[in-house]
Write a protein that holds these residues in place. Structure first.
Motif, PDB file in Angstrom:
ATOM      1  N   VAL A   1       0.856  -1.193   0.000  1.00 38.23           N
ATOM      2  CA  VAL A   1       0.000   0.000   0.000  1.00 38.23           C
ATOM      3  C   VAL A   1       0.891   1.241   0.000  1.00 38.23           C
ATOM      4  CG1 VAL A   1      -1.731   1.329   1.260  1.00 38.23           C
ATOM      5  CG2 VAL A   1      -1.872  -1.171   1.199  1.00 38.23           C
ATOM      6  N   LEU A   2       0.761   2.052  -1.032  1.00 36.97           N
ATOM      7  CA  LEU A   2       1.490   3.316  -1.123  1.00 36.97           C
ATOM      8  C   LEU A   2       0.487   4.435  -0.836  1.00 36.97           C
ATOM      9  CD1 LEU A   2       3.568   2.536  -4.345  1.00 36.97           C
ATOM     10  CD2 LEU A   2       4.242   2.225  -1.952  1.00 36.97           C
ATOM     11  N   ASP A   3       0.422   4.826   0.433  1.00 37.57           N
ATOM     12  CA  ASP A   3      -0.586   5.779   0.886  1.00 37.57           C
ATOM     13  C   ASP A   3      -0.083   7.216   0.736  1.00 37.57           C
ATOM     14  OD1 ASP A   3      -2.979   6.611   1.879  1.00 37.57           O
ATOM     15  OD2 ASP A   3      -2.762   5.701   3.849  1.00 37.57           O
ATOM     16  N   GLU A   4      -1.022   8.154   0.720  1.00 39.00           N
ATOM     17  CA  GLU A   4      -0.716   9.587   0.549  1.00 39.00           C
ATOM     18  C   GLU A   4       0.144   9.799  -0.700  1.00 39.00           C
ATOM     19  OE1 GLU A   4      -2.125  11.822   2.309  1.00 39.00           O
ATOM     20  OE2 GLU A   4      -2.961  10.548   3.876  1.00 39.00           O
ATOM     21  N   PHE A   5      -0.241   9.122  -1.778  1.00 41.50           N
ATOM     22  CA  PHE A   5       0.577   9.108  -2.986  1.00 41.50           C
ATOM     23  C   PHE A   5       0.712  10.488  -3.619  1.00 41.50           C
ATOM     24  CE2 PHE A   5       1.684   8.015  -7.395  1.00 41.50           C
ATOM     25  CZ  PHE A   5       2.682   7.082  -7.170  1.00 41.50           C
ATOM     26  N   GLN A   6      -0.228  11.377  -3.337  1.00 39.14           N
ATOM     27  CA  GLN A   6      -0.152  12.725  -3.917  1.00 39.14           C
ATOM     28  C   GLN A   6       1.112  13.448  -3.495  1.00 39.14           C
ATOM     29  OE1 GLN A   6      -2.316  11.790  -1.611  1.00 39.14           O
ATOM     30  NE2 GLN A   6      -2.497  13.319   0.015  1.00 39.14           N
ATOM     31  N   HIS A   7       1.714  13.027  -2.362  1.00 44.71           N
ATOM     32  CA  HIS A   7       2.933  13.672  -1.879  1.00 44.71           C
ATOM     33  C   HIS A   7       4.187  13.121  -2.561  1.00 44.71           C
ATOM     34  CE1 HIS A   7       0.702  15.812   1.116  1.00 44.71           C
ATOM     35  NE2 HIS A   7       0.248  14.705   1.665  1.00 44.71           N
ATOM     36  N   CYS A   8       4.006  12.139  -3.422  1.00 48.70           N
ATOM     37  CA  CYS A   8       5.142  11.555  -4.140  1.00 48.70           C
ATOM     38  C   CYS A   8       5.388  12.312  -5.448  1.00 48.70           C
ATOM     39  CB  CYS A   8       4.849  10.077  -4.424  1.00 48.70           C
ATOM     40  SG  CYS A   8       6.262   9.127  -4.994  1.00 48.70           S
ATOM     41  N   ARG A   9       4.901  13.514  -5.516  1.00 48.29           N
ATOM     42  CA  ARG A   9       4.927  14.290  -6.758  1.00 48.29           C
ATOM     43  C   ARG A   9       6.345  14.477  -7.270  1.00 48.29           C
ATOM     44  NH1 ARG A   9       1.852  19.496  -5.604  1.00 48.29           N
ATOM     45  NH2 ARG A   9       2.086  19.649  -7.859  1.00 48.29           N
ATOM     46  N   THR A  10       6.477  14.511  -8.584  1.00 52.29           N
ATOM     47  CA  THR A  10       7.769  14.765  -9.224  1.00 52.29           C
ATOM     48  C   THR A  10       7.762  16.095  -9.974  1.00 52.29           C
ATOM     49  OG1 THR A  10       7.018  13.444 -11.114  1.00 52.29           O
ATOM     50  CG2 THR A  10       8.353  12.336  -9.446  1.00 52.29           C
ATOM     51  N   LEU A  11       6.579  16.739 -10.052  1.00 48.40           N
ATOM     52  CA  LEU A  11       6.452  18.048 -10.682  1.00 48.40           C
ATOM     53  C   LEU A  11       5.747  18.996  -9.719  1.00 48.40           C
ATOM     54  CD1 LEU A  11       5.143  16.958 -14.212  1.00 48.40           C
ATOM     55  CD2 LEU A  11       7.511  17.451 -13.582  1.00 48.40           C
ATOM     56  N   LYS A  12       6.022  20.277  -9.855  1.00 52.99           N
ATOM     57  CA  LYS A  12       5.350  21.257  -9.000  1.00 52.99           C
ATOM     58  C   LYS A  12       5.172  22.563  -9.755  1.00 52.99           C
ATOM     59  CE  LYS A  12       9.683  22.868  -6.886  1.00 52.99           C
ATOM     60  NZ  LYS A  12      10.413  23.081  -5.622  1.00 52.99           N
ATOM     61  N   GLY A  13       4.160  23.315  -9.323  1.00 49.54           N
ATOM     62  CA  GLY A  13       3.923  24.633  -9.889  1.00 49.54           C
ATOM     63  C   GLY A  13       3.228  24.604 -11.233  1.00 49.54           C
ATOM     64  N   PRO A  14       2.735  25.768 -11.675  1.00 48.42           N
ATOM     65  CA  PRO A  14       2.008  25.841 -12.942  1.00 48.42           C
ATOM     66  C   PRO A  14       2.874  25.518 -14.152  1.00 48.42           C
ATOM     67  CG  PRO A  14       2.430  28.041 -12.054  1.00 48.42           C
ATOM     68  CD  PRO A  14       2.803  27.068 -10.987  1.00 48.42           C
ATOM     69  N   MET A  15       4.194  25.680 -14.027  1.00 50.13           N
ATOM     70  CA  MET A  15       5.102  25.379 -15.135  1.00 50.13           C
ATOM     71  C   MET A  15       5.572  23.931 -15.114  1.00 50.13           C
ATOM     72  SD  MET A  15       4.930  28.261 -16.528  1.00 50.13           S
ATOM     73  CE  MET A  15       6.080  27.994 -17.869  1.00 50.13           C
ATOM     74  N   ARG A  16       5.060  23.147 -14.157  1.00 51.94           N
ATOM     75  CA  ARG A  16       5.386  21.713 -14.042  1.00 51.94           C
ATOM     76  C   ARG A  16       6.903  21.499 -13.988  1.00 51.94           C
ATOM     77  NH1 ARG A  16       3.797  18.164 -17.976  1.00 51.94           N
ATOM     78  NH2 ARG A  16       3.034  16.597 -16.532  1.00 51.94           N
ATOM     79  N   THR A  17       7.559  22.224 -13.092  1.00 49.85           N
ATOM     80  CA  THR A  17       9.000  22.082 -12.940  1.00 49.85           C
ATOM     81  C   THR A  17       9.316  20.845 -12.115  1.00 49.85           C
ATOM     82  OG1 THR A  17       8.908  23.541 -11.007  1.00 49.85           O
ATOM     83  CG2 THR A  17       9.430  24.553 -13.118  1.00 49.85           C
TER      84      THR A  17
END
Length: 684
Positions: free
Chosen positions: A120-136
């Motif tokens: 189970v990989l919980d709170e997966f939204q925090h595993c993000r690899t991009l951030k911000g409107p420019m998807r950096t």
């Protein structure tokens, strides 16, 4: 029938039956998510029944608001399938803590790769690899290996063996002896034994050679470590096989062998969990746009109906804000989309939790408890925040009911009551218990209870409520008259700290047309205009900032981004992006002009509907809220404008217009052909 299939009959059918038992059990324990449970069982069937067919992990995604039962559902499923000891949960929001992936992956890697497990990989939204409107790109990703696991089930694993550094020091000693005259033949020291023995006998860091009589060069006390580190690599099953091999080596070969053992133990192992079932669990605010609304006043069914419209395409679009496209592809296409819990689900949860309290009391104290409707109703009103799920509700049950039970039980002991049934009701901010022996009530005990939300909801009937009543009535009436949509709820007293009241409307169409822009602006400014008309220009209050902001932002979006102004141009605030237009003077003058048009439309409409405005405002000045059915009846009774309210927005104009235009085109074409034929016939 195939004999191989026949041989699997018992296992095959029993696992199918176990899944169906799990389905029924889960539906009896989790409420409002029957469809999600069906999808869960159906999508895990192949993994559970025919795991041998699986050559890569089965990835199942569960998305929903917080507290709707995503993680607890999977935990319970693992218990029902007897996988509790093969369930591994990771909190991907915890990068370095006790439940982090990086610090706990060793627990998984110690399991037999050939056995199916649940990850189970919980709170997966925090595993993000991009951030911000420019998807950096995120600078550092502590959970990088997660993607390897999801994709192929294979992961590099470093096993930090206990005792490896000690073996390394031991090898250095052996190498020193070889370089300084110790000779080894067939694994035995044939020259320099005294020097060898004396060295280890004097050094406390190493044990005295246990093979003194046989003069082994590599002490037998290291055999177990060698087997642990590299036994599989050399195909040694027994220590006797290792010993036989060592007895073929001279000194240099023995040292080289141990160096190779250390190298094997130090390199990463590739662990293959292709037989795993991997659950991706997370909250996607980008898809669940109601998640930011923490109101306890809006009907849970409103959010529930909105959540049912979320599609797989919306989920994938939401994921692009956080992950690269190739990572989204790795998540596959099994996405179980949880709905927000509706009113019925919350009521079932309340009943279920109270039943558990009743059962526990019956078993422990031989007392029967009864909770009347007023108790359940108060728990709902105090405990339900529709976008926050079950957790606030459970804490409410705890502080309203469970924390007070010892008081009521103590009353029996203090007064030596001969009772077997306790009945609870709520009245006047008190939880009252009536004690009964069979059918006769012999005693009662009342306890004062805190009801923070209900206290806020009480109609104040003061100036603030009057201002709010007029303001929200303006919005509500313009929504109904100009946009033909009667609001679902209108509040003049609310539990929210950032707003005195609000209007909640559901527009039945899914687009914004040019024709309705001014009407929408009028609705946004309706509260401000209503205050002006009822109280006078000098008594307008400073409570319209968010409305003005919404109106301005709406027009900016329409005219600067969506090409709805005089020219279809896309404007961009960033002057460095050359492909977009940057001269805002003309479009901002247009925005200002339309704001004035909207304000004027709001004014003329509300003046025309002044009787309706005053009637609705008066009602809301005495009552905390106004529901759709009552508001609709008031509008029908007092409105001046001719308007029909819209309930279904699927067939308002565009489809009919398309068909009508096509029909006219066909008729024109036919008429043209007939005229042409007549003309040609005359000329002939």
């Amino acid at each position: 029938m195939s004999m191989k299939l026949l041989s699997l009959k018992e296992s095959f059918l029993s696992k199918q039956a176990q899944l169906e038992i799990a389905r029924t059990t889960l539906k009896s324990e989790f409420f409002g998510i029957d469809k999600a449970i069906d999808e869960l069982i159906n999508n895990t069937r192949s993994w559970y029944v025919l795991n041998g067919y699986q050559n890569r992990p089965l990835v199942v995604n569960l998305w929903g608001l917080t507290g709707v039962g995503k993680t607890s559902l999977i935990t319970r499923l693992a218990e029902l399938l007897s996988y509790r000891d093969r369930l591994f949960k990771f909190d991907l929001g915890d990068k370095n803590g006790n439940n982090s992936f990086r610090d706990n992956i060793n627990d998984v890697c110690e399991k037999d790769e050939n056995e199916p497990i649940i990850i189970v990989l919980d709170e997966f939204q925090h595993c993000r690899t991009l951030k911000g409107p420019m998807r950096t790109e995120v600078d550092s990703d502590a959970n990088r290996k997660v993607w390897e696991l999801i994709d192929s089930g294979k992961i590099d694993y470093f096993n930090w063996y206990h005792g490896l550094s000690r073996l390394s020091d031991y090898v250095k000693k052996l190498k020193y002896f070889i370089e300084n005259g110790v000779t080894v033949k067939n694994g035995l020291v044939v020259k320099g034994w005294t020097q060898y023995y004396a060295e280890f006998n004097e050094d406390d860091a190493f044990s005295v050679p246990s093979n003194k009589a046989e003069k082994h060069f590599i002490d037998t006390c290291y055999y177990d470590k060698i087997m642990e580190y590299a036994g599989a690599h050399y195909n040694f099953t027994l220590e006797s096989e290792l010993k036989a091999y060592l007895f073929t080596l001279n000194g240099e070969e023995s040292v080289d062998f141990l160096i190779d053992v250390i190298r094997i133990a130090s390199r990463p192992q590739v662990k293959n969990f292709s037989k795993a079932l991997i659950f991706i669990i997370g909250n996607l605010d980008e898809a669940y746009d109601m998640s930011a609304n923490l109101s306890a006043d809006i009907d849970a069914d409103t959010f529930y109906e909105s959540s049912l419209k979320i599609t797989l395409s919306q989920i994938k679009r939401a994921l692009t804000a956080r992950f690269r496209n190739e990572q989204i592809a790795r998540l596959g296409n099994i996405h179980i989309i949880y709905p927000a819990l509706n009113k019925k689900a919350y009521k079932n949860i309340i009943q279920h939790e109270l039943e558990k309290v009743k059962k526990q009391t019956r078993e422990d104290l031989d007392l029967e408890l009864e909770f009347e409707g007023s108790v359940r109703q108060l728990i709902y009103k105090e405990g339900v925040f529709p976008t926050q799920g079950v957790r606030p509700l459970l804490t409410t049950i705890n502080y309203l009911i469970k924390t007070n039970l010892p008081v009521y039980f103590s009353e029996i002991l203090i007064h030596n009551l001969q009772v077997n049934r306790l009945r609870f009701v709520v009245a006047d901010k008190q939880l009252i218990c009536f004690y009964s022996d069979k059918n006769d009530e012999v005693h009662e005990k009342a306890v004062y209870i805190e009801t923070p939300l209900e206290d806020i909801r009480v109609s104040k009937k003061d100036d603030m409520q009057a201002i709010t009543a007029v303001h929200e009535s303006g919005h509500a009436i313009l929504s109904a008259i100009l946009l033909q949509v009667v609001p679902e709820h209108v509040f003049s007293v609310t539990t929210e700290t950032e707003a005195s009241g609000f209007v909640y409307s559901k527009f039945p169409w899914k687009y914004v047309s040019k024709k309705e822009i001014v009407n929408r602006v009028a609705m946004f400014l309706g509260g401000y205009v209503a205050e002006t008309l009822v109280f006078g220009e000098d008594y307008v209050t400073a409570g319209s900032s968010s409305d003005i902001q919404k109106a301005t932002s709406f027009l900016s979006s329409m005219y600067k981004e969506n090409g709805m102004g005089e020219s279809p141009i896309f404007y961009d605030l960033n002057p460095n992006i050359n492909e977009y237009y940057h001269d805002f003077r003309k479009v901002e003058l247009q925005i200002e002009s339309v704001l004035k048009q909207g304000q004027e439309l709001a004014k003329t409409t509300l003046m025309k509907e002044m009787t309706l405005l005053l009637k609705v405002s008066d009602y809301l000045s005495d009552h905390s809220s106004l529901e759709k059915d009552v508001l609709q009846q008031m509008i029908k009774e007092y409105k001046v404008s001719k308007v029909e309210f819209l309930e279904n927005g699927d067939f308002l104009y565009y489809r009919n217009q398309l068909k009508k235009t096509l029909s006219k085109r066909a008729m024109s074409s036919t008429l043209f052909e007939r005229v042409s034929m007549n003309y040609n016939n005359k000329n002939e």
